[in-house]
Design a protein around this motif. Structure first.
Motif, short mmCIF file in Angstrom:
data_model
loop_
_atom_site.label_atom_id
_atom_site.label_comp_id
_atom_site.label_asym_id
_atom_site.label_seq_id
_atom_site.Cartn_x
_atom_site.Cartn_y
_atom_site.Cartn_z
N ILE A 29 0.84 -1.21 0.00
CA ILE A 29 0.00 0.00 0.00
C ILE A 29 0.87 1.25 0.00
O ILE A 29 0.63 2.22 -0.74
N ILE A 30 1.91 1.24 0.83
CA ILE A 30 2.82 2.39 0.87
C ILE A 30 3.59 2.52 -0.44
O ILE A 30 3.77 3.63 -0.98
N ILE A 87 3.29 5.33 -7.70
CA ILE A 87 2.29 5.68 -8.72
C ILE A 87 1.50 6.92 -8.34
O ILE A 87 1.40 7.87 -9.13
N GLY A 88 0.93 6.94 -7.13
CA GLY A 88 0.18 8.11 -6.72
C GLY A 88 -0.84 7.79 -5.67
O GLY A 88 -1.15 6.62 -5.39
N ALA A 134 -7.19 3.07 -4.44
CA ALA A 134 -7.82 1.96 -5.15
C ALA A 134 -7.15 0.63 -4.80
O ALA A 134 -7.82 -0.40 -4.61
N PHE A 135 -5.83 0.64 -4.69
CA PHE A 135 -5.11 -0.59 -4.39
C PHE A 135 -5.43 -1.09 -2.97
O PHE A 135 -5.54 -2.29 -2.74
N ALA A 166 -6.13 2.35 8.03
CA ALA A 166 -5.41 3.38 8.78
C ALA A 166 -4.04 3.65 8.13
O ALA A 166 -3.61 4.80 8.00
N ILE A 167 -3.37 2.55 7.69
CA ILE A 167 -2.08 2.73 7.02
C ILE A 167 -2.25 3.54 5.74
O ILE A 167 -1.48 4.47 5.45
N GLU A 168 -3.27 3.19 4.97
CA GLU A 168 -3.51 3.89 3.72
C GLU A 168 -3.86 5.35 3.96
O GLU A 168 -3.42 6.25 3.22
#
Length: 511
Positions: free
Chosen positions: A139-140, A146-147, A153-154, A199-201
């Motif tokens: 996710i990071i 990419i952005g 979305a991922f 939360a990470i995202e």
């Protein structure tokens, strides 16, 4: 002491070698080749991930080979040649990234790691810590490579993958290897994992968004600075063009004046011979007249005086045009009076009265023509100050004073004309600066006068002026003596023929 110095030098040499090695490895393997700042940042991160992944996969591939050799025919793991496909893919991706296809390689890397992690979830379940950590890392990575939008979305795809695999495993649709588990986990744990990933995202999104906004502001500032620099450059170019054009016009005027001076010098030279002949013949005529013809003798005498005066006038003008470069002992009073004689017609046309006074005869050593040039310029400017003024004629006065005090010679030229504004008074000695109309001045008179006073006479020139009240120019320079002289005034100084502006020291008045 020598041992300590040698150790320090060795340590510094090792440090320099280490830094050079790091810079060399960075240029070879990691230095981005993109042009924009954002692309360079993402390309650098991708190159680091690819090089790290290649090293890790090659190490794992080596372990697979060793295990396969040790186990022999009983080896049940992934074959060496099959596993070698993975480092080969990453090497190809790294080459493509260095060729400029880092965007495509970024999607490939995220997809590969996602597929590998999802296979781990499919094989060993959603509770395996390594797969959960790998999802968080992906996710990071998605946000960095990419952005932020793709990262959002991922993260949704990751959470959906976890939920689907969990419920498929609980329903028995897939077979999960649970031998690694030491305790059982509940189905609700997958929701906790999803919240953890969310939360990470969220944190990663906020961080990346702030970075992107900062980069966007920096790029806008850079564009604005570039536009401002371009505008400034165009302004400088335009201003330079205008200055060059003005300079060319001034040089053209100088050329015309120089050409006029060259021609005039020849004309005045040709005039001197007939004037001298006229003066000599008239003087001979005067001497040959009978003493009883008094009226005729007086008329001829006046003609002789006029011709001599005209001869001296031509000589003075010729000196001003040629500006001879020689030094001699001369009368300062005489040079002032010659300058006044040259400007008498101009003063009469402007209805200006010259108030000239000196307390005594003053002599010095130097170039008399240059000093006369300076004085003439100041008096001419003082006369011009009355142009376009409403002062009555009886108040149009230019005062010229000559004072000697303790070895210093002071010349003052004062008028009550238009004056000089405070905004431009600091520029009047600059070359080509003038407050007069284009056809009346070139802006080199005062600049040239200052150079002469400072360089030739080792003096100073100062101005005090109030707009619409007048100006006061003061020249101060030390009295000089000829080399080897005794400091006394020379008896050879010629003051003949200066009666129209002669100052009588004992009476202190003009005649």
């Amino acid at each position: 002491m020598d041992t300590s110095l040698r150790k320090n030098e060795d340590a510094q040499s090792s440090e320099r070698f280490f830094k050079r090695s790091i810079r060399f490895l960075y240029r070879i393997f990691f230095e981005p080749r993109s042009t924009t700042e954002d692309d360079r940042r993402r390309e650098t991160i991708l190159n680091v991930i690819l090089v790290g992944s290649i090293c890790l996969l090659l190490a794992l591939d080596t372990l697979v080979l060793i295990s396969q050799i040790e186990a022999g025919p009983g080896y049940e793991g992934i074959p060496f040649f099959v596993f070698s496909i993975f480092p080969a893919l990453f090497i190809a991706g790294y080459i493509a990234s260095r060729k400029g296809y880092f965007d495509l390689v970024s999607y490939f890397a995220i997809t590969f790691f996602y597929a590998a992690t999802t296979y781990g979830v499919y094989r060993w379940g959603t509770d395996l810590p390594s797969t959960l950590l790998m999802y968080a890392l992906l996710i990071i990575m998605a946000g960095a490579l990419i952005g932020t939008r793709f990262s959002l979305a991922f993260s949704a795809i990751v959470m959906i993958s976890l939920i689907v695999c969990r419920f498929m495993g609980d329903a028995g649709a897939i077979t999960i290897d649970t031998k690694w588990m030491q305790e059982t986990h509940e189905s609700v744990d997958v929701i906790k994992y999803c919240l953890f990933f969310f939360a990470i995202e969220l944190i990663a999104w906020l961080s990346n968004k702030d970075i992107e906004n900062s980069l966007a502001r920096a790029r806008r500032s850079e564009r604005a600075l570039i536009e401002k620099n371009e505008s400034l450059e165009s302004t400088v170019v335009e201003r330079t063009r205008e200055l060059r054009q003005a300079q060319a016009e001034k040089l053209a005027q100088l050329y015309h004046f120089a050409e006029f001076g060259r021609l005039s010098s020849g004309i005045f030279h040709d005039l001197m011979n007939p004037l001298s002949a006229v003066a000599a013949n008239v003087n001979n005529l005067k001497d040959s007249l009978h003493p009883d013809m008094q009226d005729i003798r007086e008329s001829v005498g006046r003609a002789v005086q006029a011709s001599r005066k005209l001869e001296r006038f031509v000589t003075t003008v010729r000196k001003q045009l040629t500006m001879p470069d020689h030094e001699e002992e001369f009368s300062v009073n005489g040079e002032i009076e010659e300058a006044l004689a040259l400007l008498s017609y101009k003063a009469a046309q402007t209805k200006v009265r010259i108030d000239w006074a000196a307390d005594k005869r003053v002599s010095t050593f130097g170039n008399p023509t240059k000093l006369q040039h300076v004085i003439g310029n100041l008096i001419s400017n003082a006369i011009d100050s009355y142009n376009n003024t409403a002062l009555p004629f009886d108040q149009r006065i230019v005062a010229v004073r000559l004072i000697e005090n303790k070895g210093d010679i002071k010349i003052i030229v004062r008028d009550h004309g238009c004056g000089i504004s405070a905004a431009v008074i600091g520029k009047i000695f600059d070359p080509f600066f003038t407050t007069k109309e284009r056809h009346r001045g070139m802006g080199i008179g005062l600049s040239n006068a200052q150079d002469i006073v400072v360089k030739d006479f080792k003096g100073t020139i100062a101005v005090k002026s109030v707009e619409r009240e007048g100006s006061n120019f003061t020249i101060v320079f030390p009295r000089a003596h000829p080399p080897g002289g005794n400091g006394k005034q020379s008896s050879k100084i010629n003051t003949e023929g200066l009666a129209p502006y002669r100052v009588l020291a004992e009476e202190g008045r003009r005649v």
